[in-house]
Design a protein around this motif. Structure first.
Motif, PDB file in Angstrom:
ATOM      1  N   SER A 144       0.794  -1.228   0.008  1.00  0.00           N
ATOM      2  CA  SER A 144       0.033  -0.005  -0.021  1.00  0.00           C
ATOM      3  C   SER A 144       0.906   1.412   0.043  1.00  0.00           C
ATOM      4  O   SER A 144       1.029   2.205   1.128  1.00  0.00           O
ATOM      5  N   LYS A 145       1.861   1.438  -1.046  1.00  0.00           N
ATOM      6  CA  LYS A 145       2.324   2.658  -0.937  1.00  0.00           C
ATOM      7  C   LYS A 145       1.947   4.008  -1.048  1.00  0.00           C
ATOM      8  O   LYS A 145       2.246   4.881  -0.294  1.00  0.00           O
ATOM      9  N   GLU A 146       0.837   4.148  -1.774  1.00  0.00           N
ATOM     10  CA  GLU A 146       0.045   5.333  -1.832  1.00  0.00           C
ATOM     11  C   GLU A 146      -0.485   5.635  -0.402  1.00  0.00           C
ATOM     12  O   GLU A 146      -0.560   6.806   0.118  1.00  0.00           O
ATOM     13  N   LYS A 147      -1.113   4.633   0.267  1.00  0.00           N
ATOM     14  CA  LYS A 147      -1.578   4.776   1.638  1.00  0.00           C
ATOM     15  C   LYS A 147      -0.624   5.364   2.573  1.00  0.00           C
ATOM     16  O   LYS A 147      -0.796   6.152   3.451  1.00  0.00           O
ATOM     17  N   VAL A 148       0.550   4.748   2.591  1.00  0.00           N
ATOM     18  CA  VAL A 148       1.867   5.247   3.551  1.00  0.00           C
ATOM     19  C   VAL A 148       2.023   6.634   3.186  1.00  0.00           C
ATOM     20  O   VAL A 148       2.128   7.373   3.941  1.00  0.00           O
ATOM     21  N   LEU A 149       2.165   6.788   1.747  1.00  0.00           N
ATOM     22  CA  LEU A 149       2.632   8.249   1.480  1.00  0.00           C
ATOM     23  C   LEU A 149       1.669   9.376   1.973  1.00  0.00           C
ATOM     24  O   LEU A 149       1.947  10.398   2.399  1.00  0.00           O
ATOM     25  N   THR A 150       0.095   8.978   1.744  1.00  0.00           N
ATOM     26  CA  THR A 150      -0.773   9.848   2.356  1.00  0.00           C
ATOM     27  C   THR A 150      -0.765   9.855   3.807  1.00  0.00           C
ATOM     28  O   THR A 150      -1.197  11.024   4.359  1.00  0.00           O
ATOM     29  N   GLU A 151      -0.703   8.880   4.662  1.00  0.00           N
ATOM     30  CA  GLU A 151      -0.466   8.917   6.107  1.00  0.00           C
ATOM     31  C   GLU A 151       0.897   9.609   6.520  1.00  0.00           C
ATOM     32  O   GLU A 151       0.663  10.473   7.427  1.00  0.00           O
ATOM     33  N   CYS A 152       1.956   9.644   5.972  1.00  0.00           N
ATOM     34  CA  CYS A 152       3.078  10.563   6.006  1.00  0.00           C
ATOM     35  C   CYS A 152       2.653  11.963   5.996  1.00  0.00           C
ATOM     36  O   CYS A 152       3.216  12.674   6.809  1.00  0.00           O
ATOM     37  N   ARG A 153       1.994  12.065   4.936  1.00  0.00           N
ATOM     38  CA  ARG A 153       1.570  13.707   4.772  1.00  0.00           C
ATOM     39  C   ARG A 153       0.724  14.271   5.707  1.00  0.00           C
ATOM     40  O   ARG A 153       0.730  15.192   6.299  1.00  0.00           O
ATOM     41  N   GLY A 203       0.171  14.688  -1.996  1.00  0.00           N
ATOM     42  CA  GLY A 203       0.340  15.898  -1.323  1.00  0.00           C
ATOM     43  C   GLY A 203       1.737  16.329  -1.006  1.00  0.00           C
ATOM     44  O   GLY A 203       2.146  16.917  -0.052  1.00  0.00           O
ATOM     45  N   TRP A 204       2.850  15.645  -1.897  1.00  0.00           N
ATOM     46  CA  TRP A 204       4.284  16.034  -1.471  1.00  0.00           C
ATOM     47  C   TRP A 204       4.698  16.658  -2.760  1.00  0.00           C
ATOM     48  O   TRP A 204       4.572  16.602  -3.788  1.00  0.00           O
ATOM     49  N   GLY A 260      21.526  -2.239 -14.706  1.00  0.00           N
ATOM     50  CA  GLY A 260      20.606  -1.060 -14.775  1.00  0.00           C
ATOM     51  C   GLY A 260      19.143  -1.571 -14.461  1.00  0.00           C
ATOM     52  O   GLY A 260      18.300  -0.567 -15.004  1.00  0.00           O
ATOM     53  N   LEU A 261      18.684  -2.757 -14.218  1.00  0.00           N
ATOM     54  CA  LEU A 261      17.468  -3.046 -14.019  1.00  0.00           C
ATOM     55  C   LEU A 261      16.638  -2.525 -12.757  1.00  0.00           C
ATOM     56  O   LEU A 261      15.503  -2.522 -13.111  1.00  0.00           O
ATOM     57  N   VAL A 262      17.269  -2.171 -11.985  1.00  0.00           N
ATOM     58  CA  VAL A 262      16.766  -1.771 -10.678  1.00  0.00           C
ATOM     59  C   VAL A 262      17.499  -0.516 -10.412  1.00  0.00           C
ATOM     60  O   VAL A 262      18.945  -0.224 -10.578  1.00  0.00           O
ATOM     61  N   LYS A 263      16.942   0.681  -9.737  1.00  0.00           N
ATOM     62  CA  LYS A 263      17.487   1.739  -9.215  1.00  0.00           C
ATOM     63  C   LYS A 263      17.287   2.000  -7.832  1.00  0.00           C
ATOM     64  O   LYS A 263      16.132   1.347  -7.320  1.00  0.00           O
ATOM     65  N   ARG A 264      18.025   2.600  -7.120  1.00  0.00           N
ATOM     66  CA  ARG A 264      17.780   3.181  -5.726  1.00  0.00           C
ATOM     67  C   ARG A 264      17.818   4.770  -5.653  1.00  0.00           C
ATOM     68  O   ARG A 264      18.981   5.235  -6.029  1.00  0.00           O
ATOM     69  N   GLU A 265      16.938   5.413  -4.870  1.00  0.00           N
ATOM     70  CA  GLU A 265      16.870   6.751  -5.050  1.00  0.00           C
ATOM     71  C   GLU A 265      16.492   7.294  -3.321  1.00  0.00           C
ATOM     72  O   GLU A 265      15.872   6.766  -2.817  1.00  0.00           O
ATOM     73  N   LEU A 266      17.021   8.484  -3.415  1.00  0.00           N
ATOM     74  CA  LEU A 266      16.856   9.231  -2.198  1.00  0.00           C
ATOM     75  C   LEU A 266      16.017  10.426  -2.437  1.00  0.00           C
ATOM     76  O   LEU A 266      16.430  11.289  -3.424  1.00  0.00           O
ATOM     77  N   PHE A 267      14.668  10.445  -1.597  1.00  0.00           N
ATOM     78  CA  PHE A 267      13.824  11.636  -2.119  1.00  0.00           C
ATOM     79  C   PHE A 267      13.908  12.534  -0.702  1.00  0.00           C
ATOM     80  O   PHE A 267      13.815  12.231   0.260  1.00  0.00           O
ATOM     81  N   VAL A 268      14.093  14.036  -0.939  1.00  0.00           N
ATOM     82  CA  VAL A 268      13.746  14.945  -0.005  1.00  0.00           C
ATOM     83  C   VAL A 268      12.458  15.637  -0.120  1.00  0.00           C
ATOM     84  O   VAL A 268      12.583  16.146  -1.269  1.00  0.00           O
ATOM     85  N   CYS A 269      11.679  15.812   0.516  1.00  0.00           N
ATOM     86  CA  CYS A 269      10.096  16.172   0.198  1.00  0.00           C
ATOM     87  C   CYS A 269       9.619  17.100   1.422  1.00  0.00           C
ATOM     88  O   CYS A 269      10.012  17.021   2.579  1.00  0.00           O
ATOM     89  N   PHE A 270       8.972  18.175   0.861  1.00  0.00           N
ATOM     90  CA  PHE A 270       7.983  19.078   1.841  1.00  0.00           C
ATOM     91  C   PHE A 270       6.588  18.830   1.200  1.00  0.00           C
ATOM     92  O   PHE A 270       6.255  18.203   0.341  1.00  0.00           O
ATOM     93  N   PRO A 271       5.807  18.968   2.389  1.00  0.00           N
ATOM     94  CA  PRO A 271       4.310  19.000   2.388  1.00  0.00           C
ATOM     95  C   PRO A 271       4.021  20.157   1.196  1.00  0.00           C
ATOM     96  O   PRO A 271       4.364  21.200   0.955  1.00  0.00           O
ATOM     97  N   ASN A 272       3.064  19.523   0.196  1.00  0.00           N
ATOM     98  CA  ASN A 272       2.634  20.466  -0.843  1.00  0.00           C
ATOM     99  C   ASN A 272       1.393  21.303   0.055  1.00  0.00           C
ATOM    100  O   ASN A 272       0.346  20.765   0.058  1.00  0.00           O
TER     101      ASN A 272
END
Length: 274
Positions: A144-153, A203-204, A260-272
Motif C-alpha cells: 500500500s505505497k500510496e496509503k503510506v505516503l498519504t499517512e506520512c503527509r 500531497g508532497w 541497470g534493471l533496478v534503481k535506488r534513489e533518495l527523495f527529499v520532500c516537503f508537504p505541498n
C-alpha cells in the motif's frame, strides 16, 4: 496487521526472523563491513547516507522525528544520537522494535525514544504530529505505497520534511528484464505509478531526488565480500544450504543492479501546502 495480505504477513514473519538472527556477532561484523553501522539494519542505508538524511531533515534537540518501518532502529537511533531529537520508531515486526528499545538504553537515549507497533498505512497519530519523517527502503517492501505516503503527509507538520530511500524497477524494461528485476528485488518492488507521480498525488513536493544506484551497487558488492570473508561462520549459523543460497542471491542481485534493471534513489520532500 489485520489488514495485511498473506504475502505481507509472511514478510513480517521473515523480518522477525531476520532481527532475531541479527544479534549474532558474525552478522553484526558483516553489517559493519557492508554499511559502516552495527544496528541489525534491514535496509541498504549506509552510515554516510544516514548522516546525509539527518542533514537534509535539519534535525536538532527540538525536532520530533518519526522513522517508519524502523526495524531494529537503523537509522533512526543513529539520527537521534547525533542530533538529540526525540524519536518515534514504528514497525510491525515486534522483535526489531524490542531490539531498538534495548539499543536506546545502551546508547543512553531511551528517555527520548518511543517504539510503537503499527501499520505504516494506518498510523496511530494525530494530524501534524511530527517535524521530520524518514523511512529507508520501506515502500518497496509493502503493497500500500500510496496509503503510506498519504499517512506520512497527514502526520507531518506544515513546515516539516520527509526524507526516504526506495528501490524501484527501471521503467521501460522488456518483459524478460522486468521479470528478472522483480525476481531479484524486495517482494513488493512493483508499483502502479512512478514515485514522482505518487508523491505529487499524495500531497508532497519533491525538493531533491538523488540517484543512489552506484552506491547501492557498491554496498551490494561489499555485502558479497563480507559474506565470503565470514563464510564458515555463516554456515555454522544458518546451515550450509541457507548460507550458500544467501550468497548466491546477493550475486544475482548485484548482476541486476549492474545491468541497470533496478534503481535506488533518495527523495527529499516537503508537504505541498498549495
Amino acid at each position: 496487521m489485520a489488514n495485511c495480505t498473506k504475502a505481507e504477513r509472511e514478510q513480517i514473519a521473515k523480518f522477525d526472523n531476520f532481527y532475531q538472527l541479527s544479534t549474532h556477532d558474525v552478522l553484526r561484523r558483516i553489517e559493519r563491513h557492508t554499511c559502516g553501522c552495527c544496528y541489525g539494519g534491514n535496509s541498504w542505508t549506509t552510515e554516510k547516507q544516514a548522516s546525509f538524511m539527518g542533514q537534509k531533515l535539519g534535525l536538532s534537540p527540538q525536532s520530533s522525528l518519526i522513522d517508519i518501518g524502523a526495524g531494529a532502529g537503523w537509522p533512526g537511533l543513529y539520527l537521534s544520537s547525533i542530533s538529540g531529537c526525540s524519536l518515534t520508531l514504528v514497525d510491525l515486526p515486534e522483535t526489531g522494535l524490542k531490539l531498538a528499545a534495548d539499543r536506546s538504553i545502551q546508547d543512553k537515549i531511551s528517555e527520548r525514544v518511543t517504539t510503537i507497533v503499527a501499520d505504516a498505512a494506518e498510523l496511530p497519530f494525530e494530524d501534524q504530529s511530527f517535524d521530520a519523517l524518514s523511512h529507508s527502503d520501506l515502500l518497496c517492501c509493502l503493497f500500500s505505497k500510496e496509503k503510506v505516503l498519504t499517512e506520512c503527509r497527514r502526520i507531518i507538520r506544515e513546515q516539516g520534511k520527509m526524507v526516504f530511500s526506495v528501490i524501484y524497477i527501471t521503467p521501460g524494461l522488456d518483459k524478460i528484464d522486468h521479470e528478472r528485476a522483480v525476481l531479484n528485488s524486495p517482494d513488493f518492488i512493483q508499483a502502479d505509478a512512478e514515485y514522482e507521480t505518487m508523491l505529487r498525488e499524495c500531497g508532497w513536493h519533491i525538493d531533491e531526488q538523488i540517484d543512489l544506484s552506484k552506491d547501492y551497487q557498491e554496498t551490494c558488492r561489499l555485502q558479497i565480500e563480507a559474506d565470503d570473508l565470514h563464510q564458515e561462520e555463516l554456515i555454522k549459523l544458518l546451515g550450509e544450504k541457507q548460507a550458500l543460497d544467501r550468497m548466491c542471491n546477493w550475486r544475482s542481485k548485484l548482476e541486476v543492479i549492474e545491468s541497470g534493471l533496478v534503481k535506488r534513489e533518495l527523495f527529499v520532500c516537503f508537504p505541498n501546502n498549495s
